[in-house]
Design a protein around this motif. Structure first.
Motif, PDB file in Angstrom:
ATOM      1  N   LEU A 191      14.470  -4.352   5.380  1.00 57.78           N
ATOM      2  CA  LEU A 191      15.136  -3.866   4.158  1.00 57.78           C
ATOM      3  C   LEU A 191      14.161  -3.119   3.254  1.00 57.78           C
ATOM      4  N   GLY A 192      12.969  -3.669   3.122  1.00 60.10           N
ATOM      5  CA  GLY A 192      11.944  -2.990   2.325  1.00 60.10           C
ATOM      6  C   GLY A 192      11.520  -1.678   2.959  1.00 60.10           C
ATOM      7  N   PHE A 193      11.472  -1.669   4.286  1.00 63.67           N
ATOM      8  CA  PHE A 193      11.120  -0.462   5.033  1.00 63.67           C
ATOM      9  C   PHE A 193      12.120   0.650   4.734  1.00 63.67           C
ATOM     10  N   TYR A 194      13.408   0.325   4.804  1.00 63.82           N
ATOM     11  CA  TYR A 194      14.439   1.309   4.469  1.00 63.82           C
ATOM     12  C   TYR A 194      14.271   1.831   3.039  1.00 63.82           C
ATOM     13  N   LYS A 195      14.006   0.922   2.119  1.00 60.13           N
ATOM     14  CA  LYS A 195      13.864   1.327   0.706  1.00 60.13           C
ATOM     15  C   LYS A 195      12.697   2.291   0.537  1.00 60.13           C
ATOM     16  N   ARG A 196      11.602   1.996   1.233  1.00 55.22           N
ATOM     17  CA  ARG A 196      10.426   2.873   1.109  1.00 55.22           C
ATOM     18  C   ARG A 196      10.668   4.223   1.782  1.00 55.22           C
ATOM     19  N   MET A 211       7.493  18.310   6.810  1.00 50.07           N
ATOM     20  CA  MET A 211       6.308  17.521   7.127  1.00 50.07           C
ATOM     21  C   MET A 211       6.650  16.643   8.310  1.00 50.07           C
ATOM     22  N   ARG A 212       5.688  16.399   9.166  1.00 53.31           N
ATOM     23  CA  ARG A 212       5.887  15.464  10.291  1.00 53.31           C
ATOM     24  C   ARG A 212       5.279  14.131   9.880  1.00 53.31           C
ATOM     25  N   VAL A 213       6.105  13.082   9.917  1.00 54.25           N
ATOM     26  CA  VAL A 213       5.716  11.786   9.353  1.00 54.25           C
ATOM     27  C   VAL A 213       5.972  10.675  10.371  1.00 54.25           C
ATOM     28  N   PHE A 214       4.987   9.799  10.552  1.00 53.43           N
ATOM     29  CA  PHE A 214       5.042   8.741  11.562  1.00 53.43           C
ATOM     30  C   PHE A 214       5.493   7.409  10.958  1.00 53.43           C
ATOM     31  N   LEU A 215       6.458   6.764  11.619  1.00 57.59           N
ATOM     32  CA  LEU A 215       6.861   5.407  11.273  1.00 57.59           C
ATOM     33  C   LEU A 215       6.089   4.417  12.152  1.00 57.59           C
ATOM     34  N   HIS A 216       6.404   3.116  11.999  1.00 54.42           N
ATOM     35  CA  HIS A 216       5.811   2.112  12.889  1.00 54.42           C
ATOM     36  C   HIS A 216       6.791   0.969  13.071  1.00 54.42           C
ATOM     37  N   ASP A 217       6.955   0.540  14.338  1.00 57.51           N
ATOM     38  CA  ASP A 217       7.933  -0.518  14.630  1.00 57.51           C
ATOM     39  C   ASP A 217       7.615  -1.827  13.931  1.00 57.51           C
ATOM     40  N   LEU A 218       6.320  -2.130  13.717  1.00 53.40           N
ATOM     41  CA  LEU A 218       5.960  -3.398  13.079  1.00 53.40           C
ATOM     42  C   LEU A 218       6.276  -3.396  11.586  1.00 53.40           C
ATOM     43  N   ALA A 219       6.259  -2.235  10.967  1.00 49.83           N
ATOM     44  CA  ALA A 219       6.651  -2.152   9.549  1.00 49.83           C
ATOM     45  C   ALA A 219       8.125  -2.504   9.397  1.00 49.83           C
ATOM     46  N   TYR A 220       8.935  -2.067  10.363  1.00 44.07           N
ATOM     47  CA  TYR A 220      10.355  -2.429  10.364  1.00 44.07           C
ATOM     48  C   TYR A 220      10.531  -3.911  10.678  1.00 44.07           C
ATOM     49  N   GLU A 221       9.817  -4.403  11.683  1.00 42.23           N
ATOM     50  CA  GLU A 221       9.963  -5.788  12.124  1.00 42.23           C
ATOM     51  C   GLU A 221       9.609  -6.768  11.011  1.00 42.23           C
ATOM     52  N   THR A 222       8.598  -6.448  10.225  1.00 42.93           N
ATOM     53  CA  THR A 222       8.120  -7.342   9.169  1.00 42.93           C
ATOM     54  C   THR A 222       9.056  -7.389   7.969  1.00 42.93           C
ATOM     55  N   ASP A 223       9.634  -6.239   7.632  1.00 45.30           N
ATOM     56  CA  ASP A 223      10.416  -6.139   6.389  1.00 45.30           C
ATOM     57  C   ASP A 223      11.384  -4.969   6.498  1.00 45.30           C
ATOM     58  N   THR A 245       0.808  -1.224   0.000  1.00 46.36           N
ATOM     59  CA  THR A 245       0.000   0.000   0.000  1.00 46.36           C
ATOM     60  C   THR A 245       0.840   1.272   0.000  1.00 46.36           C
ATOM     61  N   PHE A 246       2.159   1.143  -0.192  1.00 45.19           N
ATOM     62  CA  PHE A 246       3.024   2.319  -0.261  1.00 45.19           C
ATOM     63  C   PHE A 246       2.715   3.051  -1.566  1.00 45.19           C
ATOM     64  N   ASP A 247       2.199   4.268  -1.453  1.00 44.13           N
ATOM     65  CA  ASP A 247       1.552   4.965  -2.570  1.00 44.13           C
ATOM     66  C   ASP A 247       2.394   6.151  -3.057  1.00 44.13           C
ATOM     67  N   THR A 248       3.418   5.859  -3.840  1.00 44.07           N
ATOM     68  CA  THR A 248       4.322   6.921  -4.288  1.00 44.07           C
ATOM     69  C   THR A 248       3.629   7.948  -5.178  1.00 44.07           C
ATOM     70  N   GLU A 249       2.642   7.518  -5.931  1.00 39.21           N
ATOM     71  CA  GLU A 249       1.950   8.450  -6.831  1.00 39.21           C
ATOM     72  C   GLU A 249       1.271   9.572  -6.046  1.00 39.21           C
ATOM     73  N   ASN A 250       0.501   9.188  -5.026  1.00 39.28           N
ATOM     74  CA  ASN A 250      -0.171  10.221  -4.238  1.00 39.28           C
ATOM     75  C   ASN A 250       0.797  10.994  -3.355  1.00 39.28           C
ATOM     76  N   ILE A 251       1.825  10.326  -2.837  1.00 40.03           N
ATOM     77  CA  ILE A 251       2.812  11.038  -2.027  1.00 40.03           C
ATOM     78  C   ILE A 251       3.464  12.143  -2.846  1.00 40.03           C
ATOM     79  N   ASP A 252       3.855  11.824  -4.057  1.00 42.15           N
ATOM     80  CA  ASP A 252       4.481  12.817  -4.936  1.00 42.15           C
ATOM     81  C   ASP A 252       3.525  13.974  -5.223  1.00 42.15           C
TER      82      ASP A 252
END
Length: 378
Positions: free
Chosen positions: A105-110, A91-103, A70-77
């Protein structure tokens, strides 16, 4: 490593010992909280900071924003383009520990992709690591659909209640904080780190009945550790955690958790959804710390907190400003907080938060024009 009579203590796993050694070594090298001079020297290099708390319209919460499906680069841009058009530079942007825990490397890329899009639009985000607001039971995977007409009906806490109660999970949380801050410790695309959003928030009528009674006690003990974990990464960016409710007029009136927030922060941050006179009084109360100030949440129109009322005061005192809400979407923050207890069946007569409709047109053209007039360089 400790040696006991009869040999090495076999009850401690090798992994635990290694983690302890790494933690002790890193903690010894933790950088100190910035002095007033260091904080003001950093702030002197910044333009007046104006932005919003950002979530794309297609995401109901932090997990939906950052998970791969669901990472939506089109709308983010597109939406960060709206921010740039207003003259916003953060902008103030929130991360989540479970997004990191699950993936991880992908989290860093996003995150990198997001930071590149933000940089394209001349925006440097303030990154939020943990958050105590709304649903205490986050789950990865597909997120539920919004509850009709309900403010932030899908936002989730990080860490969740189960992790807070289970001290064995603190190793995981420590790894997350150290790893993410280390990864971006010298990244000039990032403005700073908001270590924990409203850490003592008990979620009011939305989830309060599900909250554990000692939540604030747990986080009051955990928060200093989180600051230490983040500072162990030696970030070049400032750390902060914003006070949001209470009496800040004197140190003696501060709650224990507020003392931690203010003493451990490199720069001072706070929230205020009140009218201009109260907003200004809050700035004056916190000015005794002699450090730069960031108002990381404001703007609730029915409360009297507006762009026209708050931004001129903030500019006078050079307080950084992040309004809540940007594009109306799945977060549904055009509806007020009381939508958890009061039935709404249509768009409210006055939007609570947000600046743009889903199609990118302004909710109020006069507000957009005013923001532009405040942010344009002279």
């Amino acid at each position: 490593m400790m040696k006991f009579k009869g040999g090495w203590y076999k009850g401690i796993s090798l992994a635990a010992l290694m983690m302890c050694a790494i933690s002790n070594n890193s903690t010894a090298q933790v950088r100190k909280v910035w002095t007033k001079e260091q904080a003001n020297e950093w702030y002197k290099k910044q333009s007046w900071l104006v932005g919003a708390n950002y979530l794309p319209k297609s995401a109901i919460n932090q997990l939906e924003m950052w998970q791969a499906d669901t990472f939506d680069t089109e709308n983010i841009d597109k939406e960060l383009g709206y921010a740039q058009s207003l003259g916003m530079n953060t902008m103030r942007v929130f991360l989540h520990d479970l997004a990191y825990e699950t993936d991880s490397l992908g989290f860093y890329k996003r995150i990198d992709t997001f930071l590149n899009i933000a940089q394209k639009h001349k925006i440097r985000p303030l990154i939020v690591i943990f958050d105590s607001c709304w649903d205490p039971f986050p789950q990865t995977g597909k997120q539920h659909e919004p509850k009709p007409y309900v403010h932030n009906s899908g936002w989730v806490q990080s860490p969740g209640q189960k992790a807070l109660q289970d001290e064995s999970q603190y190793v995981r949380l420590e790894k997350y904080v150290r790893a993410v801050v280390s990864h971006y410790a010298k990244d000039k695309r990032i403005l700073g780190w908001d270590v924990w959003n409203e850490p003592d928030n008990m979620t009011g009528p939305s989830y309060e009945r599900l909250e554990i009674k000692n939540k604030v006690d747990i986080i009051t003990k955990l928060l200093p550790k989180v600051f230490t974990w983040a500072r162990a990464a030696k970030p070049t960016q400032p750390l902060t955690s914003g006070v949001w409710a209470g009496d800040w007029s004197q140190d003696s009136k501060l709650k224990p958790i507020e003392k931690v927030q203010l003493e451990e922060s490199d720069v001072i941050s706070f929230h205020n959804y009140d009218n201009p006179s109260i907003f200004e009084s809050r700035i004056k109360e916190l000015s005794r710390y002699g450090k730069p100030m960031l108002c990381t949440e404001y703007m609730a129109r029915p409360n009297g907190s507006t762009f026209q009322g708050s931004l001129p005061i903030a500019k006078k005192y050079k307080v950084a400003m992040f309004n809540w809400g940007f594009v109306s979407g799945k977060s549904q923050t055009i509806y007020p907080w009381d939508s958890w207890t009061k039935q709404y069946n249509a768009e409210p007569p006055v939007w609570f938060h947000d600046i743009f409709r889903e199609d990118g047109t302004p909710y109020k053209q006069d507000e957009v024009d005013f923001i532009k007039s405040m942010t344009q360089k002279k």
